[in-house]
Write an enzyme that holds these catalytic residues in place. Structure first.
Site, PDB file in Angstrom:
ATOM      1  N   GLU A  52       0.825  -1.207   0.000  1.00 18.10           N
ATOM      2  CA  GLU A  52       0.000   0.000   0.000  1.00 18.10           C
ATOM      3  C   GLU A  52       0.862   1.261   0.000  1.00 18.10           C
ATOM      4  OE1 GLU A  52      -1.847  -2.695   3.234  1.00 18.10           O
ATOM      5  OE2 GLU A  52       0.026  -2.577   2.125  1.00 18.10           O
ATOM      6  N   CYS A  75      -2.210  -3.718   7.345  1.00 17.59           N
ATOM      7  CA  CYS A  75      -1.796  -4.018   8.723  1.00 17.59           C
ATOM      8  C   CYS A  75      -2.130  -2.840   9.641  1.00 17.59           C
ATOM      9  CB  CYS A  75      -0.310  -4.344   8.767  1.00 17.59           C
ATOM     10  SG  CYS A  75       0.777  -2.975   8.322  1.00 17.59           S
ATOM     11  N   TRP A 170      20.283 -39.168 -15.649  1.00 18.47           N
ATOM     12  CA  TRP A 170      19.194 -38.305 -15.182  1.00 18.47           C
ATOM     13  C   TRP A 170      17.869 -38.899 -15.642  1.00 18.47           C
ATOM     14  CZ3 TRP A 170      20.368 -34.704 -11.756  1.00 18.47           C
ATOM     15  CH2 TRP A 170      21.642 -34.164 -11.736  1.00 18.47           C
ATOM     16  N   GLY A 296      14.663 -38.663  -1.012  1.00 19.50           N
ATOM     17  CA  GLY A 296      14.476 -39.999  -1.539  1.00 19.50           C
ATOM     18  C   GLY A 296      13.189 -40.636  -1.064  1.00 19.50           C
ATOM     19  N   SER A 302       7.838 -40.770   4.626  1.00 25.10           N
ATOM     20  CA  SER A 302       7.593 -40.294   5.980  1.00 25.10           C
ATOM     21  C   SER A 302       6.727 -39.043   5.978  1.00 25.10           C
ATOM     22  CB  SER A 302       8.925 -40.011   6.685  1.00 25.10           C
ATOM     23  OG  SER A 302       8.727 -39.567   7.997  1.00 25.10           O
TER      24      SER A 302
END
Length: 379
Positions: A52, A75, A170, A296, A302
């Site tokens: 702003e 804010c 790759w 990996g 996980s």
């Protein structure tokens, strides 16, 4: 009168261009309508003027009687800069259009109330969904006290990230790898596991010619096995490194790593693995809002097992690797039946050179900001 949606849309577009530079602050765009023309401003980087203020400055400061557009509620408290509502009031702005109200508990409609009490007309909810999506990472950071997690995979069409021998370079092409470097550069933290470090000895940096910032590199290493001369360790002076390890890690190895400017943080283990959520809490406490997981199969699994992935960037190469012993992109425990499968909120499919990129939102944090904005009652 300018088209409200067009002006707000441009504010969003411009704000998105500085992703990666605002740290824990949200991406915000603004515009002042002066003489029938829109003059724009954005929050360019952490600690600098808010959108702003920049829009008002760019409009030449004399904006009395003008209208202001801003993607996020202005804010109302002091931080790195004074409250934006003060500048808006003193500048003589007559009306403010807001995209989405701020979910930050310090603000949450307070800016709207202050502006209206000062006699300024306020309208909020302009392109509210789009404005909320712009700051989805900020919404999570403010409400859940956790960083926003994007996980990237690069696999063959049969879901493999390496041959049975472990060879993986790759799978995807040059364009995909270039885009991954950009993704790193837009992130606060790039997180990987010790398995990836040992197998590839990567740098995990943004190595584009026009790279202007480097992410913090975080490594999950419960046994603190990392080679003291690994590329990540030896590059800690120009791109910070954090190693997360278990509570019984070797103190002498920690001192060696500290001497090479590597920060080592101990976290608890769960079922023989570092507690991923504790790692994310730590990164939140350190002030990091965006985490890019580039790891990996085990680490990826996980994150998915613990439902800690917010966005998936899945590169798929037009190749078949095959083999029951070849490594899959996502390991872990997995699910027991299809009713437990993770469902995308929405996704896009794009071509990246020779590869396909699926960009998927897994968690929807924008909707709570949309609902708050739609249902907010002025005090």
């Amino acid at each position: 009168m300018q088209n409200k949606e067009l002006v707000m849309g441009k504010c969003i577009e411009l704000a998105r261009n500085v992703k990666g530079f605002t740290l824990t602050n949200p991406l915000v765009g603004a515009a002042v309508i002066k003489g029938g023309n829109a003059v724009y401003g954005i929050h360019e980087k952490y600690g600098s003027f808010h959108a702003e203020i920049n829009a008002i400055k760019n409009a030449g400061e004399d904006v009395s009687g003008c209208e202001l557009f801003v993607t996020l509620e202005p804010c109302s408290t002091y931080g790195k800069t004074p409250p934006c509502v003060e500048k808006i009031i003193s500048s003589g702005i007559k009306k403010v259009y807001i995209g989405v109200l701020d979910v930050n508990p310090k603000h949450r409609g307070r800016g709207v109330n202050i502006l209206r009490n000062a006699g300024i007309e306020v309208e909020y909810g302009v392109l509210v969904k789009e404005c909320s999506l712009l700051i989805e990472d900020f919404i999570k950071y403010q409400t859940l006290k956790l960083p926003y997690v994007t996980l990237k995979t690069a696999s063959s069409i049969d879901g493999k990230i390496a041959c049975k021998t472990g060879h993986s370079k790759w799978i995807t092409g040059d364009d995909a790898r270039e885009l991954v470097h950009k993704m790193r550069g837009l992130s606060d933290v790039v997180l990987t596991g010790i398995g990836t470090v040992e197998a590839d000895n990567p740098l995990m940096t943004d190595r584009r010619k026009n790279a202007v910032r480097q992410p913090v590199r975080a490594v999950l290493d419960s046994s603190l096995k990392i080679d003291i001369n690994a590329n990540i360790v030896n590059s800690a002076e120009y791109a910070p490194v954090i190693i997360y390890t278990s509570e019984n890690a070797d103190s002498s190895k920690i001192m060696q790593l500290n001497d090479k400017n590597v920060k080592v943080i101990k976290v608890p283990c769960v079922n023989g693995m570092l507690d991923i959520k504790e790692v994310l809490y730590s990164l939140y406490e350190l002030g990091y809002m965006n985490v890019f997981v580039e790891a990996g199969s085990r680490v990826n699994g996980s994150f998915f097992d613990n439902r800690l992935v917010d966005r998936l960037e899945a590169f798929i190469a037009p190749k078949v690797i095959g083999g029951k012993d070849a490594v899959s992109s996502i390991g872990g425990l997995g699910i027991n039946n299809m009713n437990e499968a993770l469902i995308f909120k929405d996704y896009e499919i794009n071509i990246c050179g020779q590869d396909i990129l699926i960009s998927a939102r897994i968690n929807d944090y924008a909707m709570q900001a949309v609902e708050f904005t739609k249902n907010y009652n002025v005090e």
